[in-house]
Design a protein around this motif. Structure first.
Motif, PDB file in Angstrom:
ATOM      1  N   LEU A  21      -1.455  -2.919  -0.407  1.00 61.12           N
ATOM      2  CA  LEU A  21      -0.603  -1.912   0.225  1.00 61.12           C
ATOM      3  C   LEU A  21      -0.125  -2.478   1.555  1.00 61.12           C
ATOM      4  CD1 LEU A  21      -2.723   1.321  -0.410  1.00 61.12           C
ATOM      5  CD2 LEU A  21      -0.976   0.276  -1.860  1.00 61.12           C
ATOM      6  N   ARG A  22       1.165  -2.344   1.775  1.00 58.37           N
ATOM      7  CA  ARG A  22       1.769  -2.967   2.942  1.00 58.37           C
ATOM      8  C   ARG A  22       1.841  -2.035   4.149  1.00 58.37           C
ATOM      9  NH1 ARG A  22       7.410  -5.107   1.195  1.00 58.37           N
ATOM     10  NH2 ARG A  22       7.452  -3.180  -0.045  1.00 58.37           N
ATOM     11  N   CYS A  23       1.690  -2.644   5.312  1.00 54.15           N
ATOM     12  CA  CYS A  23       1.798  -1.916   6.569  1.00 54.15           C
ATOM     13  C   CYS A  23       2.365  -2.857   7.619  1.00 54.15           C
ATOM     14  CB  CYS A  23       0.432  -1.392   7.020  1.00 54.15           C
ATOM     15  SG  CYS A  23       0.430  -0.633   8.659  1.00 54.15           S
ATOM     16  N   ASN A  24       3.399  -2.403   8.294  1.00 56.47           N
ATOM     17  CA  ASN A  24       3.969  -3.162   9.399  1.00 56.47           C
ATOM     18  C   ASN A  24       3.994  -2.295  10.643  1.00 56.47           C
ATOM     19  OD1 ASN A  24       5.624  -4.264   6.777  1.00 56.47           O
ATOM     20  ND2 ASN A  24       5.172  -5.877   8.261  1.00 56.47           N
ATOM     21  N   TYR A  25       3.759  -2.901  11.780  1.00 54.22           N
ATOM     22  CA  TYR A  25       3.720  -2.143  13.020  1.00 54.22           C
ATOM     23  C   TYR A  25       4.686  -2.758  14.020  1.00 54.22           C
ATOM     24  CZ  TYR A  25       1.012  -6.016  14.834  1.00 54.22           C
ATOM     25  OH  TYR A  25       0.623  -7.260  15.226  1.00 54.22           O
ATOM     26  N   GLN A  58     -13.401  -6.209   6.664  1.00 51.04           N
ATOM     27  CA  GLN A  58     -13.935  -5.576   5.462  1.00 51.04           C
ATOM     28  C   GLN A  58     -14.158  -4.094   5.743  1.00 51.04           C
ATOM     29  OE1 GLN A  58     -14.251  -7.362   2.618  1.00 51.04           O
ATOM     30  NE2 GLN A  58     -13.467  -9.116   3.783  1.00 51.04           N
ATOM     31  N   GLY A  59     -13.925  -3.296   4.731  1.00 49.31           N
ATOM     32  CA  GLY A  59     -14.119  -1.872   4.896  1.00 49.31           C
ATOM     33  C   GLY A  59     -15.014  -1.301   3.817  1.00 49.31           C
ATOM     34  N   ILE A  60     -14.976  -0.007   3.709  1.00 48.38           N
ATOM     35  CA  ILE A  60     -15.780   0.661   2.696  1.00 48.38           C
ATOM     36  C   ILE A  60     -15.070   0.628   1.352  1.00 48.38           C
ATOM     37  CG2 ILE A  60     -16.853   2.159   4.419  1.00 48.38           C
ATOM     38  CD1 ILE A  60     -15.022   4.418   3.394  1.00 48.38           C
ATOM     39  N   LYS A  61     -15.813   0.907   0.305  1.00 47.68           N
ATOM     40  CA  LYS A  61     -15.280   1.028  -1.050  1.00 47.68           C
ATOM     41  C   LYS A  61     -14.631  -0.266  -1.554  1.00 47.68           C
ATOM     42  CE  LYS A  61     -14.401   5.965  -0.444  1.00 47.68           C
ATOM     43  NZ  LYS A  61     -13.518   7.106  -0.768  1.00 47.68           N
ATOM     44  N   GLY A  62     -15.023  -1.406  -0.997  1.00 45.18           N
ATOM     45  CA  GLY A  62     -14.518  -2.688  -1.472  1.00 45.18           C
ATOM     46  C   GLY A  62     -13.145  -3.080  -0.954  1.00 45.18           C
ATOM     47  N   PHE A  63     -12.625  -2.352   0.009  1.00 48.07           N
ATOM     48  CA  PHE A  63     -11.324  -2.660   0.584  1.00 48.07           C
ATOM     49  C   PHE A  63     -11.443  -3.679   1.723  1.00 48.07           C
ATOM     50  CE2 PHE A  63      -8.303   0.144  -1.412  1.00 48.07           C
ATOM     51  CZ  PHE A  63      -9.090   1.156  -1.939  1.00 48.07           C
ATOM     52  N   GLU A  64     -10.370  -4.439   1.907  1.00 44.87           N
ATOM     53  CA  GLU A  64     -10.249  -5.344   3.033  1.00 44.87           C
ATOM     54  C   GLU A  64      -8.802  -5.325   3.514  1.00 44.87           C
ATOM     55  OE1 GLU A  64     -11.325  -9.211   1.445  1.00 44.87           O
ATOM     56  OE2 GLU A  64      -9.232  -9.639   0.948  1.00 44.87           O
ATOM     57  N   SER A  73       1.874  -7.408  10.558  1.00 42.42           N
ATOM     58  CA  SER A  73       1.434  -6.696   9.354  1.00 42.42           C
ATOM     59  C   SER A  73      -0.079  -6.511   9.338  1.00 42.42           C
ATOM     60  CB  SER A  73       1.874  -7.452   8.100  1.00 42.42           C
ATOM     61  OG  SER A  73       1.158  -8.665   7.967  1.00 42.42           O
ATOM     62  N   PHE A  74      -0.477  -5.523   8.586  1.00 41.48           N
ATOM     63  CA  PHE A  74      -1.907  -5.225   8.403  1.00 41.48           C
ATOM     64  C   PHE A  74      -2.031  -4.658   6.999  1.00 41.48           C
ATOM     65  CE2 PHE A  74      -6.128  -4.821   9.703  1.00 41.48           C
ATOM     66  CZ  PHE A  74      -6.619  -3.537   9.591  1.00 41.48           C
ATOM     67  N   ASN A  75      -1.949  -5.508   6.009  1.00 33.03           N
ATOM     68  CA  ASN A  75      -1.939  -5.091   4.609  1.00 33.03           C
ATOM     69  C   ASN A  75      -3.341  -4.855   4.083  1.00 33.03           C
ATOM     70  OD1 ASN A  75       0.806  -5.396   4.820  1.00 33.03           O
ATOM     71  ND2 ASN A  75       0.895  -7.259   3.565  1.00 33.03           N
ATOM     72  N   CYS A  91      -1.747   3.929   6.910  1.00 39.73           N
ATOM     73  CA  CYS A  91      -1.963   2.962   7.963  1.00 39.73           C
ATOM     74  C   CYS A  91      -1.717   3.672   9.291  1.00 39.73           C
ATOM     75  CB  CYS A  91      -0.979   1.804   7.786  1.00 39.73           C
ATOM     76  SG  CYS A  91      -1.121   0.479   8.975  1.00 39.73           S
ATOM     77  N   ALA A  92      -2.440   3.309  10.318  1.00 40.82           N
ATOM     78  CA  ALA A  92      -2.263   3.942  11.624  1.00 40.82           C
ATOM     79  C   ALA A  92      -2.422   2.907  12.722  1.00 40.82           C
ATOM     80  CB  ALA A  92      -3.278   5.070  11.817  1.00 40.82           C
TER      81      ALA A  92
END
Lengths: 112, 114
Positions: A21-25, A58-64, A73-75, A91-92
């Motif tokens: 999932l893409r995120c640009n700031y 690394q985050g919860i539920k296997g996400f990174e 970006s912060f995908n 994304c925030a």
């Protein structure tokens, strides 16, 4: 000016497939970056956050997620999606002065 | 789960009437926030509080006021509701400043202004 952009309104993936999932700031300095998930009818839950240091978090539920300064970006990624990952993802970005902005969200559908 | 409750969970009201939404926390967190969530806009900050009786405006504060007389309660008031205020409202809390700390969200209040 929009501080955070999520270009994909809706994404559909097959269970077991990889996800990005893409995120640009937009911010001159390094912002504080977050990914939240919202299950239907629920509030938001933090998946991961980036403040400084290692650009792969690394985050919860296997996400990174990977912070790329050159691309602003912060995908968010997950190598293998589960049906329970179907939700809306936000994304925030946090900025100095207690400014906090959410993107418009990406809705994820997972098909069997 | 963080102890955050919102009341009411659903409300239908008429244009021009006052409405107050309540957020209650049991975590003793200093910071509290009110957001509204609308399709195509994500979540937008309405007001936030950084302590008892200390509040400040967010991105979309027009038409809303807040009060915080106790650490655990943060009230959002629509003085005269309009149809444009139909939305889902979320309360959030954080231990330190929310722009650099995890925020914990309540279950939301769905408000319909007819």
């Amino acid at each position: 000016a929009q501080s955070v952009t999520q270009p994909d309104i809706h994404i559909t993936v097959s269970e077991g497939a990889s996800l990005e999932l893409r995120c640009n700031y937009s911010y001159g300095a390094t912002p504080y970056l977050f990914w939240y998930v919202q299950s239907p009818g629920q509030g938001l839950q933090l998946l991961l956050k980036y403040f400084s240091g290692d650009t792969l978090v690394q985050g919860i539920k296997g996400f990174e997620a990977e912070f790329k300064r050159s691309q602003s970006s912060f995908n968010l990624r997950k190598p293998s999606v589960h049906w329970s990952d179907a939700a809306e993802y936000f994304c925030a970005v946090g900025k100095t002065g207690n400014q906090f902005y959410f993107g418009t969200g990406t809705s994820l559908t997972v098909i069997p | 789960d963080a102890g955050i409750t919102q009341s009411p969970r659903h409300k239908v009201t008429e244009t021009g009437t006052p409405v107050t939404l309540r957020c209650h926390q049991t975590e003793n967190h200093r910071y509290m926030y009110w957001y509204r969530q609308d399709p195509g806009h994500g979540l937008r900050l309405i007001h936030y509080s950084y302590g008892v009786k200390d509040t400040d405006k967010g991105e979309v504060s027009d038409g809303y006021s807040v009060s915080r007389s106790k650490t655990e309660d943060f009230l959002l008031t629509l003085e005269s509701a309009t149809s444009s205020q139909t939305s889902v409202y979320f309360c959030a809390i954080s231990e330190s400043q929310g722009w650099l700390d995890e925020q914990y969200f309540g279950p939301g209040t769905r408000l319909t202004v007819t």
